[in-house]
Scaffold this motif. Sequence first.
Motif, PDB file in Angstrom:
ATOM      1  N   ARG A 190       2.582  18.677  11.019  1.00  0.00           N
ATOM      2  CA  ARG A 190       1.909  17.493  11.549  1.00  0.00           C
ATOM      3  C   ARG A 190       1.251  16.679  10.432  1.00  0.00           C
ATOM      4  O   ARG A 190       1.262  15.447  10.465  1.00  0.00           O
ATOM      5  CB  ARG A 190       0.864  17.907  12.587  1.00  0.00           C
ATOM      6  CG  ARG A 190       1.463  18.478  13.864  1.00  0.00           C
ATOM      7  CD  ARG A 190       0.421  18.632  14.935  1.00  0.00           C
ATOM      8  NE  ARG A 190       0.980  19.157  16.169  1.00  0.00           N
ATOM      9  CZ  ARG A 190       0.280  19.356  17.282  1.00  0.00           C
ATOM     10  NH1 ARG A 190      -1.021  19.062  17.298  1.00  0.00           N
ATOM     11  NH2 ARG A 190       0.862  19.834  18.360  1.00  0.00           N
ATOM     12  N   VAL A 191       0.672  17.374   9.467  1.00  0.00           N
ATOM     13  CA  VAL A 191       0.033  16.670   8.352  1.00  0.00           C
ATOM     14  C   VAL A 191       1.076  15.907   7.534  1.00  0.00           C
ATOM     15  O   VAL A 191       0.871  14.740   7.160  1.00  0.00           O
ATOM     16  CB  VAL A 191      -0.743  17.661   7.473  1.00  0.00           C
ATOM     17  CG1 VAL A 191      -1.145  17.023   6.146  1.00  0.00           C
ATOM     18  CG2 VAL A 191      -1.988  18.163   8.198  1.00  0.00           C
ATOM     19  N   ALA A 192       2.211  16.554   7.252  1.00  0.00           N
ATOM     20  CA  ALA A 192       3.259  15.892   6.474  1.00  0.00           C
ATOM     21  C   ALA A 192       3.835  14.695   7.230  1.00  0.00           C
ATOM     22  O   ALA A 192       4.057  13.616   6.647  1.00  0.00           O
ATOM     23  CB  ALA A 192       4.360  16.884   6.135  1.00  0.00           C
ATOM     24  N   PHE A 193       4.074  14.862   8.530  1.00  0.00           N
ATOM     25  CA  PHE A 193       4.628  13.759   9.319  1.00  0.00           C
ATOM     26  C   PHE A 193       3.653  12.583   9.382  1.00  0.00           C
ATOM     27  O   PHE A 193       4.044  11.418   9.220  1.00  0.00           O
ATOM     28  CB  PHE A 193       4.957  14.241  10.727  1.00  0.00           C
ATOM     29  CG  PHE A 193       5.480  13.170  11.640  1.00  0.00           C
ATOM     30  CD1 PHE A 193       6.773  12.694  11.509  1.00  0.00           C
ATOM     31  CD2 PHE A 193       4.658  12.610  12.621  1.00  0.00           C
ATOM     32  CE1 PHE A 193       7.249  11.692  12.332  1.00  0.00           C
ATOM     33  CE2 PHE A 193       5.130  11.616  13.446  1.00  0.00           C
ATOM     34  CZ  PHE A 193       6.426  11.148  13.309  1.00  0.00           C
ATOM     35  N   ALA A 194       2.381  12.882   9.609  1.00  0.00           N
ATOM     36  CA  ALA A 194       1.385  11.807   9.665  1.00  0.00           C
ATOM     37  C   ALA A 194       1.228  11.136   8.307  1.00  0.00           C
ATOM     38  O   ALA A 194       1.038   9.910   8.228  1.00  0.00           O
ATOM     39  CB  ALA A 194       0.042  12.362  10.135  1.00  0.00           C
ATOM     40  N   GLY A 195       1.317  11.918   7.226  1.00  0.00           N
ATOM     41  CA  GLY A 195       1.226  11.326   5.896  1.00  0.00           C
ATOM     42  C   GLY A 195       2.385  10.388   5.607  1.00  0.00           C
ATOM     43  O   GLY A 195       2.192   9.287   5.074  1.00  0.00           O
ATOM     44  N   LEU A 196       3.608  10.808   5.952  1.00  0.00           N
ATOM     45  CA  LEU A 196       4.770   9.942   5.741  1.00  0.00           C
ATOM     46  C   LEU A 196       4.715   8.700   6.623  1.00  0.00           C
ATOM     47  O   LEU A 196       5.083   7.600   6.185  1.00  0.00           O
ATOM     48  CB  LEU A 196       6.054  10.727   6.023  1.00  0.00           C
ATOM     49  CG  LEU A 196       6.369  11.878   5.054  1.00  0.00           C
ATOM     50  CD1 LEU A 196       7.617  12.622   5.505  1.00  0.00           C
ATOM     51  CD2 LEU A 196       6.545  11.348   3.632  1.00  0.00           C
ATOM     52  N   LYS A 197       4.232   8.868   7.835  1.00  0.00           N
ATOM     53  CA  LYS A 197       4.101   7.713   8.724  1.00  0.00           C
ATOM     54  C   LYS A 197       3.082   6.717   8.178  1.00  0.00           C
ATOM     55  O   LYS A 197       3.325   5.508   8.158  1.00  0.00           O
ATOM     56  CB  LYS A 197       3.689   8.192  10.115  1.00  0.00           C
ATOM     57  CG  LYS A 197       3.598   7.087  11.143  1.00  0.00           C
ATOM     58  CD  LYS A 197       3.221   7.652  12.503  1.00  0.00           C
ATOM     59  CE  LYS A 197       3.095   6.530  13.543  1.00  0.00           C
ATOM     60  NZ  LYS A 197       2.715   7.085  14.881  1.00  0.00           N
ATOM     61  N   GLY A 198       1.955   7.233   7.717  1.00  0.00           N
ATOM     62  CA  GLY A 198       0.948   6.351   7.133  1.00  0.00           C
ATOM     63  C   GLY A 198       1.428   5.702   5.850  1.00  0.00           C
ATOM     64  O   GLY A 198       1.136   4.529   5.586  1.00  0.00           O
ATOM     65  N   ALA A 199       2.196   6.453   5.035  1.00  0.00           N
ATOM     66  CA  ALA A 199       2.721   5.880   3.796  1.00  0.00           C
ATOM     67  C   ALA A 199       3.697   4.741   4.087  1.00  0.00           C
ATOM     68  O   ALA A 199       3.664   3.695   3.424  1.00  0.00           O
ATOM     69  CB  ALA A 199       3.409   6.962   2.972  1.00  0.00           C
ATOM     70  N   GLY A 200       4.567   4.941   5.080  1.00  0.00           N
ATOM     71  CA  GLY A 200       5.500   3.881   5.424  1.00  0.00           C
ATOM     72  C   GLY A 200       4.810   2.642   5.971  1.00  0.00           C
ATOM     73  O   GLY A 200       5.141   1.507   5.590  1.00  0.00           O
ATOM     74  N   LYS A 201       3.820   2.855   6.831  1.00  0.00           N
ATOM     75  CA  LYS A 201       3.119   1.714   7.420  1.00  0.00           C
ATOM     76  C   LYS A 201       2.343   0.931   6.364  1.00  0.00           C
ATOM     77  O   LYS A 201       2.453  -0.290   6.272  1.00  0.00           O
ATOM     78  CB  LYS A 201       2.173   2.209   8.516  1.00  0.00           C
ATOM     79  CG  LYS A 201       1.446   1.104   9.256  1.00  0.00           C
ATOM     80  CD  LYS A 201       0.447   1.681  10.248  1.00  0.00           C
ATOM     81  CE  LYS A 201       1.151   2.505  11.317  1.00  0.00           C
ATOM     82  NZ  LYS A 201       0.185   2.987  12.350  1.00  0.00           N
ATOM     83  N   GLU A 202       1.564   1.641   5.559  1.00  0.00           N
ATOM     84  CA  GLU A 202       0.782   0.955   4.537  1.00  0.00           C
ATOM     85  C   GLU A 202       1.672   0.377   3.437  1.00  0.00           C
ATOM     86  O   GLU A 202       1.352  -0.656   2.851  1.00  0.00           O
ATOM     87  CB  GLU A 202      -0.244   1.914   3.926  1.00  0.00           C
ATOM     88  CG  GLU A 202      -1.295   2.412   4.907  1.00  0.00           C
ATOM     89  CD  GLU A 202      -2.136   1.286   5.486  1.00  0.00           C
ATOM     90  OE1 GLU A 202      -2.327   0.266   4.787  1.00  0.00           O
ATOM     91  OE2 GLU A 202      -2.590   1.430   6.630  1.00  0.00           O
ATOM     92  N   GLY A 203       2.796   1.055   3.148  1.00  0.00           N
ATOM     93  CA  GLY A 203       3.711   0.528   2.146  1.00  0.00           C
ATOM     94  C   GLY A 203       4.329  -0.795   2.569  1.00  0.00           C
ATOM     95  O   GLY A 203       4.444  -1.725   1.763  1.00  0.00           O
ATOM     96  N   LEU A 204       4.728  -0.903   3.846  1.00  0.00           N
ATOM     97  CA  LEU A 204       5.271  -2.170   4.337  1.00  0.00           C
ATOM     98  C   LEU A 204       4.224  -3.271   4.310  1.00  0.00           C
ATOM     99  O   LEU A 204       4.517  -4.426   3.968  1.00  0.00           O
ATOM    100  CB  LEU A 204       5.805  -1.975   5.762  1.00  0.00           C
ATOM    101  CG  LEU A 204       7.056  -1.095   5.893  1.00  0.00           C
ATOM    102  CD1 LEU A 204       7.439  -0.934   7.355  1.00  0.00           C
ATOM    103  CD2 LEU A 204       8.211  -1.671   5.098  1.00  0.00           C
ATOM    104  N   ARG A 205       3.005  -2.905   4.649  1.00  0.00           N
ATOM    105  CA  ARG A 205       1.928  -3.901   4.559  1.00  0.00           C
ATOM    106  C   ARG A 205       1.702  -4.327   3.109  1.00  0.00           C
ATOM    107  O   ARG A 205       1.433  -5.494   2.826  1.00  0.00           O
ATOM    108  CB  ARG A 205       0.647  -3.329   5.150  1.00  0.00           C
ATOM    109  CG  ARG A 205       0.683  -3.168   6.671  1.00  0.00           C
ATOM    110  CD  ARG A 205      -0.573  -2.517   7.183  1.00  0.00           C
ATOM    111  NE  ARG A 205      -0.560  -2.392   8.639  1.00  0.00           N
ATOM    112  CZ  ARG A 205      -1.492  -1.760   9.344  1.00  0.00           C
ATOM    113  NH1 ARG A 205      -2.529  -1.214   8.715  1.00  0.00           N
ATOM    114  NH2 ARG A 205      -1.413  -1.693  10.666  1.00  0.00           N
TER     115      ARG A 205
END
Length: 225
Positions: free
Chosen positions: A98-113
């Motif tokens: 769960r930590v890895a999935f949430a980290g990748l999700k946050g990285a993708g979202k903030e990276g696109l921003r």
Amino acid sequence: MTSSSSSSSPPSSWLPISWTTTKLPPDESNPDSPKTRISLTVPPRLLVLPPAIFLLASTIGFVRGSRAASLRFLAENAHRPPRTVQGWYFYQKTKNYRVAFAGLKGAGKEGLRGIAVGCAWVTVEHYWGEVLGGGQVLGGYPLIGELARNSDEVAAGVTTSAVVSAIYRLGWRTGARTVALGAFIGGTLQVLMGMRRALEKEVAARKAVLDSSPNADSAATTPSS
């Protein structure tokens, strides 16, 4: 012999990317050869700034997302801790997933921003320095054009930070601090760019002097007929 004629397809003047369409001469040996060629011009800052902000923003997003997921998992399972070795194994395994999935999700979202912010910065900088500063809008006011050329980074920082504040719906105080931070970063980049231009002019001037000095020496040593 057929000469090639080129016709430009001008984009919107505020875009930093430009392209031209060139008509190629017909190739009789290859009927399927392309008739036109499109040349795309991308400024170097558009290839450097958005990827750099993407790396920084994705790193921040990964850290924040993984930390929030870890705390959430601990809070959700605080009343039912595992009591066996096997239970602890699956507990840690599920938590890590769960930590890895949430980290990748946050990285993708903030990276696109971050990419959006970088592209907005380059666009505003180009419009302020090239369009306004180049006289395409205010051609009758050269003083304003010169001011625009010398403040493109500051304008990009203020405009981008204001847009970010509006997107994230920041409060007045936080938004003002964000705009001030953008102005500070833009001003710092403006000073660095000014120093770079001054150094380039100095190097070009010294190179011109060095290139002209051998010709002057040879002219002085050549006997007159």
